[in-house]
Design a protein around this motif. Structure first.
Motif, PDB file in Angstrom:
ATOM      1  N   ASN A  83       0.840  -1.200   0.000  1.00 27.76           N
ATOM      2  CA  ASN A  83       0.000   0.000   0.000  1.00 27.76           C
ATOM      3  C   ASN A  83       0.876   1.252   0.000  1.00 27.76           C
ATOM      4  OD1 ASN A  83      -2.345  -1.573   0.109  1.00 27.76           O
ATOM      5  ND2 ASN A  83      -2.204  -1.713   2.321  1.00 27.76           N
ATOM      6  N   PHE A  84       1.528   1.497  -1.119  1.00 29.25           N
ATOM      7  CA  PHE A  84       2.412   2.649  -1.243  1.00 29.25           C
ATOM      8  C   PHE A  84       1.617   3.948  -1.306  1.00 29.25           C
ATOM      9  CE2 PHE A  84       4.977  -0.826  -2.838  1.00 29.25           C
ATOM     10  CZ  PHE A  84       6.214  -0.580  -2.259  1.00 29.25           C
ATOM     11  N   LEU A  85       2.278   5.022  -0.959  1.00 28.39           N
ATOM     12  CA  LEU A  85       1.721   6.366  -1.100  1.00 28.39           C
ATOM     13  C   LEU A  85       2.457   7.035  -2.258  1.00 28.39           C
ATOM     14  CD1 LEU A  85       1.634   7.352   2.667  1.00 28.39           C
ATOM     15  CD2 LEU A  85      -0.355   6.953   1.200  1.00 28.39           C
ATOM     16  N   GLN A  86       1.761   7.223  -3.362  1.00 31.83           N
ATOM     17  CA  GLN A  86       2.342   7.868  -4.539  1.00 31.83           C
ATOM     18  C   GLN A  86       2.271   9.379  -4.322  1.00 31.83           C
ATOM     19  OE1 GLN A  86       3.744   5.839  -6.747  1.00 31.83           O
ATOM     20  NE2 GLN A  86       2.880   4.027  -5.764  1.00 31.83           N
ATOM     21  N   VAL A  87       3.405  10.008  -4.153  1.00 23.99           N
ATOM     22  CA  VAL A  87       3.458  11.432  -3.822  1.00 23.99           C
ATOM     23  C   VAL A  87       3.348  12.257  -5.098  1.00 23.99           C
ATOM     24  CG1 VAL A  87       4.798  13.255  -2.708  1.00 23.99           C
ATOM     25  CG2 VAL A  87       4.882  10.911  -1.808  1.00 23.99           C
ATOM     26  N   GLU A  88       2.352  13.129  -5.141  1.00 18.42           N
ATOM     27  CA  GLU A  88       2.136  13.969  -6.314  1.00 18.42           C
ATOM     28  C   GLU A  88       2.614  15.403  -6.107  1.00 18.42           C
ATOM     29  OE1 GLU A  88      -1.339  13.544  -8.544  1.00 18.42           O
ATOM     30  OE2 GLU A  88      -1.220  11.356  -8.459  1.00 18.42           O
ATOM     31  N   ARG A  89       2.548  15.868  -4.864  1.00 19.68           N
ATOM     32  CA  ARG A  89       3.017  17.227  -4.553  1.00 19.68           C
ATOM     33  C   ARG A  89       3.626  17.225  -3.168  1.00 19.68           C
ATOM     34  NH1 ARG A  89      -1.408  21.659  -5.285  1.00 19.68           N
ATOM     35  NH2 ARG A  89       0.400  22.994  -5.161  1.00 19.68           N
ATOM     36  N   VAL A  90       4.637  18.055  -2.983  1.00 23.64           N
ATOM     37  CA  VAL A  90       5.280  18.239  -1.679  1.00 23.64           C
ATOM     38  C   VAL A  90       5.243  19.729  -1.376  1.00 23.64           C
ATOM     39  CG1 VAL A  90       7.424  18.029  -0.369  1.00 23.64           C
ATOM     40  CG2 VAL A  90       6.790  16.236  -2.004  1.00 23.64           C
ATOM     41  N   CYS A 105      -3.499   3.149   6.902  1.00 27.34           N
ATOM     42  CA  CYS A 105      -3.229   2.723   8.270  1.00 27.34           C
ATOM     43  C   CYS A 105      -2.815   1.251   8.335  1.00 27.34           C
ATOM     44  CB  CYS A 105      -4.462   2.950   9.139  1.00 27.34           C
ATOM     45  SG  CYS A 105      -4.183   2.611  10.892  1.00 27.34           S
ATOM     46  N   HIS A 106      -1.910   0.947   9.243  1.00 26.09           N
ATOM     47  CA  HIS A 106      -1.474  -0.446   9.425  1.00 26.09           C
ATOM     48  C   HIS A 106      -2.606  -1.349   9.915  1.00 26.09           C
ATOM     49  CE1 HIS A 106      -1.188   0.883  13.594  1.00 26.09           C
ATOM     50  NE2 HIS A 106      -1.182  -0.393  13.934  1.00 26.09           N
ATOM     51  N   THR A 107      -3.706  -0.748  10.395  1.00 30.80           N
ATOM     52  CA  THR A 107      -4.868  -1.532  10.845  1.00 30.80           C
ATOM     53  C   THR A 107      -5.743  -1.970   9.674  1.00 30.80           C
ATOM     54  OG1 THR A 107      -6.319   0.387  11.091  1.00 30.80           O
ATOM     55  CG2 THR A 107      -4.954  -0.224  13.010  1.00 30.80           C
ATOM     56  N   GLY A 108      -5.467  -1.420   8.500  1.00 37.69           N
ATOM     57  CA  GLY A 108      -6.293  -1.694   7.324  1.00 37.69           C
ATOM     58  C   GLY A 108      -7.307  -0.602   7.044  1.00 37.69           C
ATOM     59  N   ALA A 109      -7.378   0.399   7.915  1.00 33.86           N
ATOM     60  CA  ALA A 109      -8.288   1.531   7.703  1.00 33.86           C
ATOM     61  C   ALA A 109      -7.716   2.469   6.635  1.00 33.86           C
ATOM     62  CB  ALA A 109      -8.508   2.290   9.003  1.00 33.86           C
TER      63      ALA A 109
END
Length: 113
Positions: free
Chosen positions: A65-72, A92-96
């Protein structure tokens, strides 16, 4: 070109807020150091510094479950970052979807007219 050293003048670790680029929902808060920011900018996925494990981690490296960063973006004091991301799955690591799902009741909130 932005000088990353500006971010770390007060501390070696700074907060980074993760927000969904489309919905603007806050997904998580993490901590980052200069190396993690450099990796984020280079790879396009969110890297953090784990305070508990004392090591770099790429969000999604074990879950997928990567986070593709579009803007910083940085705040007005240049000591906090905002990553606008497109999540590949739950954050979230809980699956949320978001790490922010536990509400704390406000005392007297229902008493206000």
């Amino acid at each position: 070109m932005f000088d990353l050293d500006q971010l770390f003048q007060k501390s070696d670790l700074i907060s980074v807020i993760i927000q969904d680029v489309e919905t603007r929902e806050v997904l998580m808060l993490g901590f980052t150091n200069k190396e993690a920011v450099e990796l984020t900018l280079k790879t396009g996925t969110a890297w953090f510094w784990s305070r508990s494990r004392q090591q770099l981690w790429n969000k999604g490296e074990t879950s997928g479950n990567f986070l593709q960063v579009e803007r910083v973006m940085t705040d007005c004091d240049t000591d906090t970052l905002l990553y606008l991301c497109r999540p590949d799955g739950p954050t979230c690591h809980t699956g949320a979807r978001s790490c922010f799902f536990n509400e704390i009741p406000m005392n007297g909130k229902d008493d206000v007219p």
